[in-house]
Every structure is written in C-alpha cells, then in structure tokens.
Design an enzyme around this catalytic site. Sequence first.
Site, PDB file in Angstrom:
ATOM      1  N   GLY A   1       0.785  -1.074   0.134  1.00 23.00           N
ATOM      2  CA  GLY A   1       0.105  -0.132  -0.045  1.00 23.00           C
ATOM      3  C   GLY A   1       0.919   1.299  -0.068  1.00 23.00           C
ATOM      4  N   SER A   2       0.282   2.295   0.792  1.00 26.19           N
ATOM      5  CA  SER A   2       1.062   3.479   0.699  1.00 26.19           C
ATOM      6  C   SER A   2       2.399   3.767   1.199  1.00 26.19           C
ATOM      7  CB  SER A   2       0.063   4.591   1.397  1.00 26.19           C
ATOM      8  OG  SER A   2      -1.020   4.759   0.802  1.00 26.19           O
ATOM      9  N   THR A   3       2.681   2.638   1.891  1.00 25.91           N
ATOM     10  CA  THR A   3       4.293   2.718   2.633  1.00 25.91           C
ATOM     11  C   THR A   3       5.206   2.538   1.541  1.00 25.91           C
ATOM     12  OG1 THR A   3       4.210   0.370   2.890  1.00 25.91           O
ATOM     13  CG2 THR A   3       3.583   1.666   4.719  1.00 25.91           C
ATOM     14  N   PHE A   4       4.740   2.146   0.233  1.00 28.63           N
ATOM     15  CA  PHE A   4       5.450   2.216  -0.908  1.00 28.63           C
ATOM     16  C   PHE A   4       5.899   3.328  -1.683  1.00 28.63           C
ATOM     17  CE2 PHE A   4       6.864   1.172  -5.196  1.00 28.63           C
ATOM     18  CZ  PHE A   4       7.561   0.111  -5.248  1.00 28.63           C
ATOM     19  N   LYS A   5       5.037   4.353  -0.992  1.00 24.16           N
ATOM     20  CA  LYS A   5       5.164   5.791  -1.698  1.00 24.16           C
ATOM     21  C   LYS A   5       6.535   6.204  -1.584  1.00 24.16           C
ATOM     22  CE  LYS A   5       0.288   6.804  -1.879  1.00 24.16           C
ATOM     23  NZ  LYS A   5      -0.970   7.362  -1.135  1.00 24.16           N
TER      24      LYS A   5
END
Lengths: 447, 518
Positions: free
Chosen positions: B217-221
């Site tokens: 999810g957004s941790t990949f951002k």
Amino acid sequence: MKSRRRSAELGLIVLASAITGGAYVLASLGWSASVPANIGPFLGVVIGLLLFAHLANRWLAPRADPVLLPLAALLNGLGYVMIARLAGDLGDDAADLPGLQANWVAVSIAAYVAVLLFVRRVRSLERYRYILAVIGLFLLIVPLIPGIGREINGARIWASIGPVNFQPGEFAKLALAVFFAAYLTDKRELLQQATFRIGRLRLPEPRHLGPIILAWGISVLVMISEKDLGSSLLFFAMFVVLLWVATEKVSYVLLGTALFSAGAYFAWAQFDHVRERISTWIDPWSVAKDEGFQTVEAAFALADGGLTGSGLGLGQPDRIPEVETDFIFAAIGEELGLIGSTAILIAYLLMIGSGLRIAVRASRTFDKLLAVGLTTLVGVQAFIIIGGVIRLVPLTGITLPFVSYGGSSLLANYVLLALLVRLSDEVEGGADQVALAASEKPTESVA
Amino acid sequence: MNVQIRRLATVFILLYGALFVQLNIIQLFGAERLNNDPNNTRPLYDDFDERRGDIVSADGALLATTVEIDDPRFERQRTYPTGDLFGHVSGFFSFNFGADGVEREYDDLLSGDTNKQKFSDLGAILHERDLTADIELTLRRDVQQVARDALGDRKGSVVAIDPRTGAILAAHSWPNYDPSKLSDPDAARAEEARQELLAADGNPLLPKFYREIFFPGSTFKVITAAAGLETGAVGLADPVYPTVTSYTPPLSTRPISNFEGSSCGGRLIEVLRRSCNSAFTQMAAEQLGPNPMIDMAEAFGFNWELPIDLPAPAVSNFPTDYGSFVAPITEYVEDPFPGPNGEPAEVFDSQATLAQAAIGQNDVKATPILMAMVAGAIANDGLMMKPYVMDRAVDQTGDVVAETEPSLWIQSTRPSTAATLQIAMEDVVKGGTASGLAINGFTVGGKTGTAQLGTPEPQSHAWIIGYAGPSGEPASVAVAVLVEAQQGASEQTGGRVAAPIARAVLEQALRPIEPVTD
C-alpha cells in the site's frame, strides 16, 4: 589337484562363515547393543549348510572351481545379515523375513545339491532344448494367467499357488539360457553365413534366425506386458551376448543394440511408467518427495556411509523403500561404506571371472555358450540393479543375486550356480575323464 | 569364440569399473554435498540424540535448550522455554519433521559440526568433549514481548531492526506456534500437534514476517518518492502537484482516487504527509516511467532473494513487465513535469499498472521485514544492510566460534536523497498520517499504508513503517508493522491501527538493553 581345490574351497567357506557370523554379531551389537542370543545355533546352521554343499562338491563335482561356492556363500551371508538387521527396523510386517529367508537358503542349498546329483552331464540338457523353451515361455506367461498371476508393486511377475508366492520368471531365465545355448550350438555355422540381404545389410537366412528371434520376442513382449523392465533388459543382454559369442560377429551386437534402442524408444513413447523411470533417472531431485524418493534416499544412504560406513546396525537404511530386496545394495553401502560396497562389486567380478574362465576352458560349443549365458545372467543382473540404485543406469526393479530377500531369486541363482559348478567340473576333466581314467586304471577311486 | 569371451570379460570389467567410479562419486567426493542436501533429513536423525547448543536472546533469555529425558528411544529432547514467543525465529528441531528457523540455519554450529569446532582442539579426538556452540541472537526478549502484546490476537507481523547494522531486534508474526510440541520425541503426539497446526486458521507454522508477501500500500510511496528524487525529477520545491480528487494515467480511462475521495496535492512534503494517491500515480506515470521505478524498487531489495540467515525467505515482488514502449509522455501531456535526468518520461502499454504499482497496489508485494529494511535504509543515509538474527556463536569454553559482521547489502539511494526522504518522513510524523508514532525527545520518521484488497466486502491491510533515534544522532531502530485485513474491519488504517504498535516497539527498542534476570 582336485583335493587341493576342495581344500581351498573349504578354507574359503570357513572364511565366508566367519565373516557372516562376525557381521551378524556386529549388526546385533550395533542395533541393540547386545550379542545375539542365537549366535551359536546361527553359526551352526550357516556352517552346516555350507559344509553340506561343500561335501556335495567333493563327492559330485570334485574338480570344480573352488571360489564359486564360497563367493555365493559370502554374498548370501551378508545379504542375510542385512535382512535380519533390517527386519528389526522395518516393523511388524518384516518380522518374518529373516525366518523365511533362512528357509529359502536351506531349500536353495538342497536344490543346489540336487542339481549336482541329477545333472551329471550338462550336455544332457541339450536334448531338452525345445521342451525347456516351451517351459521357459510358459513360466513367463504364468503371471498373466488370471487366478494365478498377481501384481505386486506395479509389476505382474508373481504367481500364487495355494500359500506359495513365487516369481516364475526367475526360473524362466535359466530354461531360456539353456535353450539359447543349445539352439545356437546347432545353428551357429548357419548364422555365421550372411546370405540374406536387405539393402546393404547382410543377414543370415530368416528361417535360421526365426525361432530364436521369436523366443526372444515373446519373452520381451511378455515382460513388457508384466512391466518387468529389469528382466526384459537382462534377457536382451543375454540374447545379444550369446549371439555374438556363438557367431563371432560384431554385427549382431550392432543389430542388437539397434533393436534395443528401437525397443527402448518404443517403450519410452508408449508407457508412462517407462518415461517416469527415465525422467527420475535424469533428475531425481526435482521429484525427491515422490517418484525420486527411493533413488534420492539411496544416494543419501550411500553418502552417509562414506568411506567406512556407519557400521552394521548403526545406519538408517530402513528409510529407503524396498531396501530388503531391490535396494539392499544401498543398505550395504551405508553400513559398510565404500569399502563394503566395493567388496560386493569385487565378489561379483570374481564370480564372473570364474564363469568366463569355465567358458574359455570348455571345449564343446554348448558348454561354452551355456557358461557364457549363465555368467551373463548373474553379471548383468547385478550390474542392472546396482547401477539402478546408484543412478548409473535407469532403475529397473530386479533382485541382487544371492543378496536380496526373495525365495525365487535365491533358489534360481543357486540352481544357476550348480550348473556352473557342474560345467566347471566337466571342463576340468570331471566325469568324462574320470570315467575314462577309471576304465583304464580300475584301481583309482572315483570319489 | 574365446576371443569374444575374453572381450566379454573386458566389457564386464568396464561395466563394474563404471559402477566403482560412480560409487566413489556418491560415497566419497559427493558425500558432503549429499549430506548437506536440503532434502536430506538424515543428519537430523544423527543429531537428534546428541548434545546441542542453546539459543539465547540478546538480553540473555533462554529460547531453546536440550534436556535429558527418560525415554526408551532417546536420551535428550529439545524444549523452548519461551513457548511460542520466538517459535518463528528459533524454528523447531524435530525427529519427525526435520528442522526450521535458526535450528535449521545454524544446525552445524549448534551440534558442533563445523570444521572450526571439530579441529579447534585436536585433543577432542582422543577424549570426548562437548563441541557444541550456543547461538546468541540479536533479538531482544523485551522488544519481542512488547511487539507480541501490542499486536495481540490480530493477524499480522511486527519487525524491528537496527538500521545501522541490519541486526533484527524483534520479529513477530501472529498466529504462531510453540516448537516444543513439534519436538516431542513421541511420533504420534508430535504428528497430532503438527496436524492441529496445519488445520489451524492463519497457518501458524508460517513465519509470515519473512516468508509471506503482502500489498505494501502507501508505505511504498517512499520508494516512488526516492525514485523521483534520485532521478532529479522531483525536489522539495517542485513540482507542485495539482489538488485533485483523482488522477487518470495515460492510455487509461479509469481514474485512481484519493483516500475517501478527498482532494489533495502540493509539494513532495505535503503529498507524502497526506499520502496523496493522485500525486504519486502522476509522478510514476508522467515523470518517471517504468525503468526508473523498477530500478528503485530493486535498489530497495524487491525482486531479490533476501540475504537473511533464516531458511527459505520469500521474494518481495515489484512488476517488471509493462509491455512495449509506446511514446514519450509529451505525446499525451502538454508541458509535463520534469522527467528522469531531464528527459521526458517513457510511456509503455501498461502505464496504468505502473501508476497502481507506485502506490503499492497491483502486483507489488513485500515481506514485512523488507518494509522495515526500507525504512531502515532511508534512516541509514541510503544504505540497506543485510538482515541477520545471529549475533555470535560461543562454544562451551567461552570461545567465539562464529560472529556476524554487519555488511552492506545494497546502496538504495544517494545520501542526499535519503536525507530529503528523512525530512519528508519526519514531517509525516509531525503533522501527517503517522502522527501516532511521535515519541518525546526522539527523532521519528514514518509512513502509513492502507492497502485495500479487491475483496467484495472492503478490507484492507494496515501498515506503518518508521524509524527512531535520539535527536541529532542516526536512527537506531527501524520498524514495520502490518495488521492484516480482517473481516468487519474495513476502516482499519495504518495511522490508527498500526501506529500504536510501532510506537510501543520503537519505545522499547530505544531503551538500553537490560539482561534478563529470571
């Protein structure tokens, strides 16, 4: 000279008994840390049976090769110790194996003596060639007969009559070996003349080659239908070797190899179980938990044994399926190491050497061919199964002569041994010359 | 005929010679390779009854030990005093099922079989001596206990590492198992325990923190942002992303919406603080294109086997196939934001997939431990260290027979890129979605993630990654927390659900180590 030969045999038999007895004690020490309670009776029976066979040799085949019987005794003894030692690990189903095997050893040695007693001249078998061919083929077909034949572990090579189970194919190979030898003795000169031409290939007249091709073809077909690839390969090898030796023509070997390659390709294309064997041979690791399990565990067992082995009773050979029959070589290699497994190889090589020496020294064609045929049976059979276990060749289930558990195999191999011993005795100037000498010098004792 | 018979003898000698050669290959030259084959469970059988070293935590708690038992078959049995707390790390050592975890990875050291142990004392050949070694782990019992208590009975994983060395401080997944039951020498009881575990919900036998992959999810951002910074396409000042509710990538008609349909945009710091999907999908699709994104994901350890000292780690995945090159972005967007190294970004057939991948969706999947390492690499000025659980092995006389030297795995980013990301991640903690991570007196950076699964009933994984250290010093702990999607918990976001767990673990790990006294 004959008495010196028998004395040598006696010494070697004592040695084989000592090795067997020692191995029996060591296996028991290794497995349960105690000396077996029945070591006395055990040694008594071993020595008794072997002395019985030895005395039969003294009486019935005094000039025979002195190493054949002790080699068989050594292989048989080590095999028995291994079976007895494995029975402890294999659970309740296997508890009867040592007792049954011991009975079969006794029966086999009795049969060995009986053959020496009743077959006084091997050439007398020559007359029965066609009867033996029919018997051999019949024995091969028996497992296919409904009601008698039984399929065990995927191979339909068993026959059951009443309580007795046996593998008729083990005896068929002997009958057919005699037939091949006798037939080729008759026809070898005709087969040497290649007058029939197909294109550039020169072949003997089909009518001379016909019967033998037919006998071989039927036997191979039957074995393919019984899924007994090992025996099939064994027959093929014996057939080609005998043709080659009889005709002295390499072209038969080439033709045989071509036929074999075609047959192998056909089997590979037609049968799933053959394809599986080949792919398992090439790469057992990717199917190490399934089809390749046996082969992979055998490799682990041998590697675990290393140079000197884990010691008898101290390894884990019971992890290998079928370890008491087809895979017994892996158990020996694990517990006795490279030294022990090499000793087994040497024992077979010595046996092959003795067999071929008999063939070289024989003067009659039939004797030569029969000695070659019988020796090839033992030598190739041991090679096929050892090579299969150590993945030199694709695995084809077949017993290790004299070593594996199995009554039919043991009995047939002792009969084979008796025939070789009989041949050896004749070749060394046994019955014939003794009879001749007896007529000239009536004072000399025959015994 | 005698000629042929003699030749036949030669053939037999050759055949048996081949057997002899093959036997040598198996029994002598290949024996060591076969003995070490992963399919080979024989050495375990050999070892099972032997003395074996202990496994202890960094703070001295006994995690695995061998006790003498009264059993007809065996003299000894392996037990695990901390029960299931370290089951996934220690693994089990079972007569029936082989071994796993540290028990498997360091079997040689524990059983005294390494050459160094065997030949350290030649006298040992003559008189029996205990050559086994105890394994001292980098994991701390106190941190592990906090991780476990904070996660409770929710499915998920918690990993804490020291970003400066790669040492793993805590690694917990729930559900887990007690290895003692599998090590029961009674085959029937052990088998029963194993069957129970196999049938149990959530596969407790599987150490998910390093053997299972999840949508990050957004941790990949942070990785997408790293790609933007590293290629020069993105800076702290520009671009300024438009404030919108959704973004539609080139060659696609399906808009990618912001969380709960909110509008957001702005500079890098702002879009990371608010975790704007529109900005990061636009960054990947219009400024970067596939290759810089793949390069950066791989620089953070995706698509590589993890060099961890535990058996069979899972490979985290970032998709690499986006079809063929179609056209530069200038064909689709008039005057786009700057591209990588001043070039316009390349548009591929599946540019929409790339946009999803940039926010940790589509086929992007990561192990929890890798996400902790991602946070760690950023905190460690762009250097990703090899993760490890064994600190050292000490034999019974106190000699150190093996020790892990911390080593660099990958340089993920330049120090300047890492420094910018630190500013951004610390901002996320100060005023963004990861505010629950803040700890008084420490510098803390973080990034949340809420990975929606494509299930009919909306469900999501709640993530947080972060790091912490004393102010003005390099961060000494990095953490990743994953609370797996559960039914009836559609609203679980990383900030609300995962942050408190991560904060508790960071706090405990920041405390100095205290030897266990019990």
